[in-house]
Enzyme design. Sequence first.
Site, PDB file in Angstrom:
ATOM      1  N   ASP A  52       0.838  -1.198   0.000  1.00 55.24           N
ATOM      2  CA  ASP A  52       0.000   0.000   0.000  1.00 55.24           C
ATOM      3  C   ASP A  52       0.876   1.253   0.000  1.00 55.24           C
ATOM      4  O   ASP A  52       2.041   1.217   0.426  1.00 55.24           O
ATOM      5  CB  ASP A  52      -0.890   0.040   1.252  1.00 55.24           C
ATOM      6  CG  ASP A  52      -1.891  -1.110   1.267  1.00 55.24           C
ATOM      7  OD1 ASP A  52      -2.182  -1.647   0.185  1.00 55.24           O
ATOM      8  OD2 ASP A  52      -2.363  -1.444   2.363  1.00 55.24           O
TER       9      ASP A  52
HETATM   10  N1  URA Z   1      -1.279  -5.912   3.861  1.00 52.48           N
HETATM   11  C1  URA Z   1      -1.803  -4.661   3.836  1.00 52.48           C
HETATM   12  O1  URA Z   1      -2.860  -4.399   4.373  1.00 52.48           O
HETATM   13  N2  URA Z   1      -1.086  -3.697   3.197  1.00 52.48           N
HETATM   14  C2  URA Z   1       0.121  -3.916   2.603  1.00 52.48           C
HETATM   15  O2  URA Z   1       0.726  -2.974   2.058  1.00 52.48           O
HETATM   16  C3  URA Z   1       0.633  -5.226   2.651  1.00 52.48           C
HETATM   17  C4  URA Z   1      -0.077  -6.200   3.287  1.00 52.48           C
END
Ligand code: URA
Length: 245
Positions: free
Chosen positions: A116
């Site tokens: 993310d």
């Molecule tokens: N899980 C999430 O919620 N975000 C990420 O960036 C990676 C794994």
Amino acid sequence: MQLQDILFSQGFGTRRVCAGLVQQGWVSVYQPDSPEPAQCLDASMDFAVEGLRLRVQGVDWPYHAKAYLMLHKPAGTECSQKPSAHPSVYTLLPAPLRQRPAKGALSGVQAVGRLDQDTTGLLLLSDDGQFIHRMSSPKKHVPKVYQVTTKHPVDAQQIKRLLAGVVLDDDPKPVLAAACVQQDACRIDLTLTEGKYHQVKRMIAAVGNRVEALHRSRIGDLELPEDLAPGQWRWLNVDELALLT
Ligand code: URA
């Protein structure tokens, strides 16, 4: 391999551009045991690629048949080539890595899975399609360790539920953590072997808590090195690659 083909394979542009770089005197080649590279003006000159090092437009470039990289992803970057709101992680890489020939196009290295925008930590990139598939396929169960900072203290019941499996809205099959180690009241290390969309955040929400910060510290047996600062990248060395394959 001819020098223009070597440059092409490393992402310095089309063969015509690469030949031009050589003819204009922008390319030097390190000879074995020579600390300084020697200029080469003949784009069709042959060189053995094993261990070859070039200097192109003043920048040293070790030859790699395939690119395997690690990047310390900083917060506020997107893993997409066409980001919507934040700079792309690809802008952190030098141009040749973004235009290496792959699948008949100059498409460059690709991230192995996505993090993310606000997640930090270890991101692998490669132009080896099989490697990307192997590392990101849910069927391969490559463990990934996330350092999770939560809004509220994590209790024993929440850890038990994360290990037993929680149901996420779009999937009736429960997803579970392979390991969950409490580091602090609001800090756990969560090991996952799948990579569903926002998986950590949704799992933590499913047990009644909330992610405040998320950092990926390990993929398989490869740990994010402490000396790789946010925003920095480097080639994986042979030992690191062996940890993943
Ligand atoms: N899980 C999430 O919620 N975000 C990420 O960036 C990676 C794994």
